[in-house]
Design an enzyme around this catalytic site. Sequence first.
Site, PDB file in Angstrom:
ATOM      1  N   CYS A   1      30.907 -12.074 -34.191  1.00  0.00           N
ATOM      2  CA  CYS A   1      30.347 -13.394 -34.481  1.00  0.00           C
ATOM      3  C   CYS A   1      31.413 -14.440 -34.232  1.00  0.00           C
ATOM      4  CB  CYS A   1      29.875 -13.452 -35.941  1.00  0.00           C
ATOM      5  SG  CYS A   1      29.175 -15.039 -36.439  1.00  0.00           S
TER       6      CYS A   1
ATOM      7  N   HIS B   1      20.637 -11.775 -35.450  1.00  0.00           N
ATOM      8  CA  HIS B   1      21.926 -12.277 -35.930  1.00  0.00           C
ATOM      9  C   HIS B   1      21.878 -13.797 -36.101  1.00  0.00           C
ATOM     10  CE1 HIS B   1      26.458 -12.076 -36.092  1.00  0.00           C
ATOM     11  NE2 HIS B   1      26.269 -13.368 -35.811  1.00  0.00           N
ATOM     12  N   GLU B   2      21.350 -14.491 -35.090  1.00  0.00           N
ATOM     13  CA  GLU B   2      21.285 -15.952 -35.163  1.00  0.00           C
ATOM     14  C   GLU B   2      20.240 -16.424 -36.168  1.00  0.00           C
ATOM     15  OE1 GLU B   2      23.684 -17.353 -33.886  1.00  0.00           O
ATOM     16  OE2 GLU B   2      24.308 -15.693 -32.584  1.00  0.00           O
TER      17      GLU B   2
ATOM     18  N   HIS C   1      21.700 -16.586 -39.507  1.00  0.00           N
ATOM     19  CA  HIS C   1      22.488 -17.814 -39.697  1.00  0.00           C
ATOM     20  C   HIS C   1      21.592 -18.967 -40.156  1.00  0.00           C
ATOM     21  CE1 HIS C   1      26.608 -17.020 -38.617  1.00  0.00           C
ATOM     22  NE2 HIS C   1      26.273 -16.433 -37.483  1.00  0.00           N
TER      23      HIS C   1
END
Length: 289
Positions: free
Chosen positions: A187, A229-230, A233
């Site tokens: 990341c 993953h994003e 966030h």
Amino acid sequence: MASAKFLRSSHLHIHGGFTSALPAIPPFSHNRLTSLDQVYFSTNWSLPPLCAVSKIGFSATKDEAASSGDIEFEAPLKIVQYPDPKLRAKNKRIVSFDDNLKSLAREMFDVMYKEQKMLLEHQSQPQKSTTSIRTDGIGLSAPQVGINVQLMVFNPVGEPGEGEEIVLVNPRVSKYSKKLSIFNEGCLSFPGIYADVKRPESVKIDARDVNGNRFSFSLDGLPARVFQHEFDHLQGILFFERMTEEVLGNIREQLQALEMKYEQLTGEPSPEKIQNRRERRNAVGFGKS
């Protein structure tokens, strides 16, 4: 190779091997962003079974809407590193689809490509990785550049002019697969840190494009991994929260080093401490962390 045909975005599926099998789409400019409904795909691909879930994300009308000021920025953007509180802040729903949003998406791609190039020049992937493909530098969310709105960009190839540049606004997850896989993730907000994370292999997504058009599509393989993953966030979830305690133990000192770095740069105490994190059983899948 199976034949490919043109479909509307509502029927779009993007698969892990798409970058080598699909025709390249020219990189977009400030005035024109590549739309997902321009992507071609092989009709013979199939996805693992998907689990229906309540739609997750910040797209409901009850979520706070972003103002024009929330999307204003000055170039060049800079990557926000853990444990900066902006990585945990609530990300607002985008309601204005104007040139400023397009410029922000373009600038995020530029930052992402720059960081990816630097990583390839100055770092090497740990050999213990379960894969040789880097995940840092191929996706970026708005909070990672200090802008707390529901926007992400990614390109699994990580090179300008290659692969597919994908922009998602106010994304939600409607389904995800029961089949899980482990992948060694990195990341940009955690420079030099790589560790195994288990996630669903495929997801079905509802989102808007940079013009505000709604569409649904599915991802699997590496694109699904990058999206998840994003997407985390955008919900204030960081990838170490998806790791087992054993895996987390291997990177604990590196996380503490980032906390110390933050304190030295800001003169303030770290807003969170990995040593204070209670040991718990990590779950995978959306809404389980």
